[in-house]
Structures are given as structure tokens and as C-alpha cells.
Design a protein around this motif. Structure first.
Motif, PDB file in Angstrom:
ATOM      1  N   LEU A 146     -56.366  52.182 -29.710  1.00  8.70           N
ATOM      2  CA  LEU A 146     -56.182  50.729 -29.722  1.00  8.70           C
ATOM      3  C   LEU A 146     -55.436  50.267 -28.476  1.00  8.70           C
ATOM      4  O   LEU A 146     -55.760  49.228 -27.888  1.00  8.70           O
ATOM      5  CB  LEU A 146     -55.421  50.305 -30.977  1.00  8.70           C
ATOM      6  N   PHE A 147     -54.410  51.021 -28.082  1.00 10.15           N
ATOM      7  CA  PHE A 147     -53.687  50.676 -26.860  1.00 10.15           C
ATOM      8  C   PHE A 147     -54.657  50.576 -25.680  1.00 10.15           C
ATOM      9  O   PHE A 147     -54.601  49.634 -24.884  1.00 10.15           O
ATOM     10  CB  PHE A 147     -52.617  51.726 -26.540  1.00 10.15           C
ATOM     11  N   GLU A 148     -55.558  51.564 -25.567  1.00 12.57           N
ATOM     12  CA  GLU A 148     -56.496  51.611 -24.444  1.00 12.57           C
ATOM     13  C   GLU A 148     -57.509  50.477 -24.522  1.00 12.57           C
ATOM     14  O   GLU A 148     -57.748  49.762 -23.542  1.00 12.57           O
ATOM     15  CB  GLU A 148     -57.214  52.956 -24.423  1.00 12.57           C
ATOM     16  N   LYS A 149     -58.110  50.291 -25.687  1.00 11.87           N
ATOM     17  CA  LYS A 149     -59.196  49.314 -25.811  1.00 11.87           C
ATOM     18  C   LYS A 149     -58.706  47.871 -25.771  1.00 11.87           C
ATOM     19  O   LYS A 149     -59.401  46.983 -25.263  1.00 11.87           O
ATOM     20  CB  LYS A 149     -59.969  49.558 -27.111  1.00 11.87           C
ATOM     21  N   LEU A 150     -57.523  47.628 -26.321  1.00  5.20           N
ATOM     22  CA  LEU A 150     -57.010  46.265 -26.377  1.00  5.20           C
ATOM     23  C   LEU A 150     -56.141  45.917 -25.170  1.00  5.20           C
ATOM     24  O   LEU A 150     -55.729  44.774 -25.014  1.00  5.20           O
ATOM     25  CB  LEU A 150     -56.200  46.051 -27.667  1.00  5.20           C
ATOM     26  N   GLY A 151     -55.852  46.911 -24.339  1.00 11.51           N
ATOM     27  CA  GLY A 151     -54.999  46.667 -23.184  1.00 11.51           C
ATOM     28  C   GLY A 151     -53.575  46.349 -23.574  1.00 11.51           C
ATOM     29  O   GLY A 151     -52.892  45.560 -22.917  1.00 11.51           O
ATOM     30  N   THR A 152     -53.102  46.971 -24.659  1.00 10.97           N
ATOM     31  CA  THR A 152     -51.746  46.741 -25.151  1.00 10.97           C
ATOM     32  C   THR A 152     -50.872  47.950 -24.840  1.00 10.97           C
ATOM     33  O   THR A 152     -51.376  49.038 -24.548  1.00 10.97           O
ATOM     34  CB  THR A 152     -51.746  46.482 -26.665  1.00 10.97           C
ATOM     35  N   THR A 153     -49.561  47.745 -24.946  1.00  7.80           N
ATOM     36  CA  THR A 153     -48.639  48.836 -24.656  1.00  7.80           C
ATOM     37  C   THR A 153     -47.755  49.205 -25.835  1.00  7.80           C
ATOM     38  O   THR A 153     -47.036  50.192 -25.780  1.00  7.80           O
ATOM     39  CB  THR A 153     -47.731  48.479 -23.456  1.00  7.80           C
ATOM     40  N   ASN A 154     -47.792  48.393 -26.903  1.00 10.10           N
ATOM     41  CA  ASN A 154     -47.027  48.749 -28.099  1.00 10.10           C
ATOM     42  C   ASN A 154     -47.671  48.113 -29.320  1.00 10.10           C
ATOM     43  O   ASN A 154     -48.586  47.285 -29.210  1.00 10.10           O
ATOM     44  CB  ASN A 154     -45.545  48.375 -27.969  1.00 10.10           C
ATOM     45  N   ARG A 155     -47.178  48.474 -30.494  1.00  9.33           N
ATOM     46  CA  ARG A 155     -47.788  48.031 -31.743  1.00  9.33           C
ATOM     47  C   ARG A 155     -47.611  46.534 -31.987  1.00  9.33           C
ATOM     48  O   ARG A 155     -48.466  45.898 -32.602  1.00  9.33           O
ATOM     49  CB  ARG A 155     -47.195  48.837 -32.910  1.00  9.33           C
ATOM     50  N   VAL A 156     -46.515  45.991 -31.495  1.00 10.31           N
ATOM     51  CA  VAL A 156     -46.298  44.562 -31.689  1.00 10.31           C
ATOM     52  C   VAL A 156     -47.360  43.763 -30.946  1.00 10.31           C
ATOM     53  O   VAL A 156     -47.854  42.740 -31.439  1.00 10.31           O
ATOM     54  CB  VAL A 156     -44.884  44.161 -31.231  1.00 10.31           C
ATOM     55  N   GLN A 157     -47.750  44.208 -29.764  1.00  6.64           N
ATOM     56  CA  GLN A 157     -48.792  43.519 -29.021  1.00  6.64           C
ATOM     57  C   GLN A 157     -50.136  43.608 -29.735  1.00  6.64           C
ATOM     58  O   GLN A 157     -50.947  42.678 -29.669  1.00  6.64           O
ATOM     59  CB  GLN A 157     -48.880  44.081 -27.604  1.00  6.64           C
ATOM     60  N   ILE A 158     -50.401  44.725 -30.422  1.00  7.39           N
ATOM     61  CA  ILE A 158     -51.605  44.813 -31.257  1.00  7.39           C
ATOM     62  C   ILE A 158     -51.543  43.760 -32.356  1.00  7.39           C
ATOM     63  O   ILE A 158     -52.522  43.057 -32.622  1.00  7.39           O
ATOM     64  CB  ILE A 158     -51.738  46.217 -31.878  1.00  7.39           C
ATOM     65  N   ALA A 159     -50.389  43.639 -32.988  1.00  6.35           N
ATOM     66  CA  ALA A 159     -50.222  42.646 -34.073  1.00  6.35           C
ATOM     67  C   ALA A 159     -50.440  41.231 -33.558  1.00  6.35           C
ATOM     68  O   ALA A 159     -51.057  40.405 -34.231  1.00  6.35           O
ATOM     69  CB  ALA A 159     -48.838  42.785 -34.688  1.00  6.35           C
ATOM     70  N   ILE A 160     -49.945  40.944 -32.357  1.00  6.26           N
ATOM     71  CA  ILE A 160     -50.135  39.618 -31.778  1.00  6.26           C
ATOM     72  C   ILE A 160     -51.616  39.346 -31.543  1.00  6.26           C
ATOM     73  O   ILE A 160     -52.123  38.249 -31.823  1.00  6.26           O
ATOM     74  CB  ILE A 160     -49.334  39.486 -30.464  1.00  6.26           C
ATOM     75  N   CYS A 161     -52.347  40.347 -31.042  1.00 10.70           N
ATOM     76  CA  CYS A 161     -53.783  40.195 -30.830  1.00 10.70           C
ATOM     77  C   CYS A 161     -54.492  39.895 -32.146  1.00 10.70           C
ATOM     78  O   CYS A 161     -55.356  39.011 -32.209  1.00 10.70           O
ATOM     79  CB  CYS A 161     -54.356  41.469 -30.184  1.00 10.70           C
ATOM     80  N   VAL A 162     -54.124  40.617 -33.202  1.00  2.00           N
ATOM     81  CA  VAL A 162     -54.727  40.402 -34.507  1.00  2.00           C
ATOM     82  C   VAL A 162     -54.447  38.986 -35.015  1.00  2.00           C
ATOM     83  O   VAL A 162     -55.340  38.290 -35.505  1.00  2.00           O
ATOM     84  CB  VAL A 162     -54.222  41.453 -35.524  1.00  2.00           C
ATOM     85  N   HIS A 163     -53.206  38.543 -34.886  1.00  2.00           N
ATOM     86  CA  HIS A 163     -52.848  37.206 -35.352  1.00  2.00           C
ATOM     87  C   HIS A 163     -53.526  36.117 -34.517  1.00  2.00           C
ATOM     88  O   HIS A 163     -53.932  35.081 -35.051  1.00  2.00           O
ATOM     89  CB  HIS A 163     -51.332  37.034 -35.345  1.00  2.00           C
ATOM     90  N   ASP A 164     -53.674  36.352 -33.220  1.00  2.00           N
ATOM     91  CA  ASP A 164     -54.399  35.396 -32.377  1.00  2.00           C
ATOM     92  C   ASP A 164     -55.851  35.269 -32.837  1.00  2.00           C
ATOM     93  O   ASP A 164     -56.394  34.169 -32.925  1.00  2.00           O
ATOM     94  CB  ASP A 164     -54.368  35.858 -30.917  1.00  2.00           C
ATOM     95  N   ALA A 165     -56.488  36.405 -33.102  1.00  2.00           N
ATOM     96  CA  ALA A 165     -57.897  36.383 -33.516  1.00  2.00           C
ATOM     97  C   ALA A 165     -58.084  35.633 -34.826  1.00  2.00           C
ATOM     98  O   ALA A 165     -59.088  34.945 -35.014  1.00  2.00           O
ATOM     99  CB  ALA A 165     -58.418  37.814 -33.650  1.00  2.00           C
ATOM    100  N   ARG A 166     -57.118  35.729 -35.705  1.00  2.00           N
ATOM    101  CA  ARG A 166     -57.224  35.046 -36.992  1.00  2.00           C
ATOM    102  C   ARG A 166     -57.035  33.539 -36.881  1.00  2.00           C
ATOM    103  O   ARG A 166     -57.302  32.796 -37.826  1.00  2.00           O
ATOM    104  CB  ARG A 166     -56.181  35.600 -37.963  1.00  2.00           C
TER     105      ARG A 166
END
Length: 223
Positions: A201-221
Motif C-alpha cells: 500500500l505504501f508503494e502503490k498509494l505513494g504514502t509513507t505511513n499508515r495515517v497517510q493511508i487512512a487519509i487517502c481512504v477518508h478522502d475517497a469516501r
């Protein structure tokens, strides 16, 4: 036959206030699984000490002379095999939270957080799980519920479209704040498999930590 003893989590405390450093050192001193490796009074000293002491977790203040905590976190995160960073500050303004997470911090806690919660955050972050204080989490999530623009939401949805169905499930679980162990139980996976998915997920989403993954998920919603 017993296994090898578990190495304690090595910590570096970074704060320009010697009283704060002393209080944190006193709090950490009685924990058998934690080891205070060193103390720094500003970000530049933190960078130098990290190179020699190799801490697992850095407790980082924001406002400091010479080099502030956000710039120091950004420089640390750019290094190979960087330590985990928990920003520990008196300021919970949105811009500080977002700047810290963008710099690569794994946690954001206020200095008035209860000692037991700070200790729990250190252990969680060392294990690879992000940690935000409850008040910061509420503020951050409210910001994304009310302030996500259509462009940002569309971009986040396109990023999630790059994922496989299983990776998307893991991303949604990370967005819900679940730990690796909790994700493993809910999706019937092993913890190492979950960690492998999170790394992808870090690689595909261009994120560096889990919080940034969560932000991406919340943005998409927000679409």
C-alpha cells in the motif's frame, strides 16, 4: 529451552525544555521494555544522535531552536531505515498535525496526554501501528469530513483503484484505525501477510505511513 531476551525499545527524547526531557526520562526509566538511548535539545542534535545511537522511536517536539521538529522529522524520514517518530507537542492546530504527518511522523500526541497513553503509543508505534491522541483524531477526521474537495477526493479514489481487492480491504481496515493484528483477525490473514499488504500500500498509494493511508481512504469516501 528459553528464547533470546527481547531487546528493549530504544528511545531518543527531543525537546528544548530540560524539564520536559527530565519528566519523560523519569517516566521511561521504570519500564523494562523501554530504554532511553539519549536526549537532544533541538532537531539538528536529534539528527546527529540518531545516526550514532540508532533509536527505534524518537519523541519529537515541534517548536525548537536551530532546527524545528517538523524539518527534523522530514530529514529523518528521508534516511535509509529511519526510526519511528512520535511528535509530542502542546499544539494541536490542524496545520501542525497535517505537517507532522506529511513529514513522516507515525504518531502525534499532546504533552498533556496521560503517561500510560504515551507509553502505549511508544509500544504501538514501535510495532508499526500509528497513534494519534483522541482529540487530534477527532479534529483531523472532522477536517476531512467537512473539508475534502472534489479534486482531492477524485485523486484519492483513483489511487485506490490501483489496488487489488484484498489490498483495498486492508486499506479500508487501516483507514478504520485497526492494528495489524486486528486486520489479520478480521480478514483471516496472518500478521506477516498483513504487513506485506501494508508495505505494498505504501508503494502503490505513494504514502509513507499508515495515517497517510487512512487519509487517502477518508478522502475517497468524500465523493
Amino acid at each position: 529451552m528459553s528464547g533470546s531476551p527481547v531487546r528493549p525499545i530504544r528511545l531518543l527524547v527531543v525537546d528544548d525544555d530540560p524539564l520536559v526531557r527530565s519528566a519523560l526520562a523519569l517516566m521511561l526509566g521504570g519500564q523494562p521494555d523501554l530504554e532511553l538511548a539519549g536526549e537532544a535539545a533541538h532537531g539538528r542534535e536529534a539528527l546527529d544522535l540518531t545516526a550514532t545511537l540508532r533509536p527505534d522511536v524518537v519523541l519529537m517536539d515541534i517548536r525548537m531552536p536551530v532546527l524545528n521538529g517538523l524539518d527534523a522529522t522530514r530529514e529523518l524520514h528521508a534516511r535509509p531505515d529511519p526510526p519511528h517518530v512520535i511528535v509530542l507537542t502542546t499544539f494541536d492546530a490542524d496545520e501542525h498535525v497535517l505537517a507532522a504527518l506529511a513529514a513522516g511522523a507515525d504518531g502525534f500526541l499532546l504533552k498533556d496526554t496521560a503517561p500510560a497513553q504515551i507509553l502505549a503509543a511508544i509500544r504501538a508505534v514501535a510495532a508499526g501501528d500509528p497513534m494519534l491522541s483522541p482529540s487530534v483524531t477527532r479534529t483531523l477526521m472532522e477536517r476531512f469530513r467537512t473539508g475534502a474537495t472534489t479534486d482531492r477526493a477524485t485523486h484519492a479514489r483513483r489511487r485506490l483503484d490501483l489496488l487489488t481487492p484484498r489490498e483495498r480491504e486492508v486499506a479500508m481496515a487501516v483507514g478504520a484505525g485497526l492494528s495489524n493484528a486486528e486486520i489479520a483477525r478480521s480478514l483471516y490473514l496472518s500478521v506477516p501477510t498483513v504487513k506485506a499488504h501494508v508495505s505494498r500500500l505504501f508503494e502503490k498509494l505513494g504514502t509513507t505511513n499508515r495515517v497517510q493511508i487512512a487519509i487517502c481512504v477518508h478522502d475517497a469516501r468524500a465523493l
